[in-house]
Design an enzyme around this catalytic site. Sequence first.
Site, PDB file in Angstrom:
ATOM      1  N   MET A  10       0.842  -1.205   0.000  1.00 41.81           N
ATOM      2  CA  MET A  10       0.000   0.000   0.000  1.00 41.81           C
ATOM      3  C   MET A  10       0.869   1.244   0.000  1.00 41.81           C
ATOM      4  O   MET A  10       0.934   1.957   0.985  1.00 41.81           O
ATOM      5  CB  MET A  10      -0.884   0.008   1.242  1.00 41.81           C
ATOM      6  N   CYS A  11       1.466   1.447  -1.090  1.00 39.17           N
ATOM      7  CA  CYS A  11       2.349   2.630  -1.196  1.00 39.17           C
ATOM      8  C   CYS A  11       3.542   2.538  -0.227  1.00 39.17           C
ATOM      9  O   CYS A  11       3.451   1.891   0.817  1.00 39.17           O
ATOM     10  CB  CYS A  11       1.640   3.963  -0.951  1.00 39.17           C
TER      11      CYS A  11
END
Length: 273
Positions: A1-2
Amino acid sequence: MCRHIGYVGTPVPVGEVLTRGPHSLRTQAWAPREMRGGGTINADGFGVAWWGRDAASVTRYRNADPIWTDPAVDEVLPQLTAHAVLGSVRSATVGMPVERAACAPFLWENWAFSHNGVVPGWRSVLTAVLSDLDTAATRAGMTRRYETSHLLEAEALTDSAALWVLLRRLLDPEPPAGLAETPATALRLLVTGVLHHAPDARVNLLLGNGTALWATTCYHSLYALIGDEFAVLSSEPYDDDARWQQLPDRSLVCAEPGELSVETLDLGRSTAT
Ligand code: GLN
């Protein structure tokens, strides 16, 4: 997630901050070690912001393609030198657009911002947070308004771009005075406000102004590497330097060369009370 990274300190080539170490941000884009919450790779673009010596202005480069496909990372960005850098690789949340305007860092004045995580139901949650902030400001006798129409200023239809609209409203030093006197207070108000309405939200924020870095940890990992002449905050360590410190979840962090402060996020407090 990033994944994201911030650097402040002695001058470095901008590209090097993205590629430094055996587990650089570029490597974390396709082989992250600590992805939590369902993401596998960060292939939906990247961005990097950098500041010069006076930190008065910030510039950026973004691309919606995967970081490992862009030759500028090896051929152009290493030619630029900066005292501070903030970079991010993106794994778009399902339902959010994959486009350059959705890639962090987001900029305003001399600030750069990145968000790692997700705010479920972000439109209604952030509308409610703005309304709580407005109520709190009114009660405190302040004339600054926090209007829900500010959300229309978001650069992309993503939770991250909308969070930046709220944060920069809190950071704005122009009169009339607002609720947040410092960047740390602004981050605390934003994160506690979001979690009040969306307890499952993942709000790992990274903010820089060219001289210092601020971050929150809420669900995702964050590490600090502090030396006498530099400070790094990074989702994952990029090398095996023994000085990397893992930061506890639910923290508010400030880093400058030679200095790190870590406070607990006070999640009992809401902007409405
Ligand atoms: N929700 C944000 C986006 O889609 C950040 C995603 C992430 O952290 N993976 O851009």
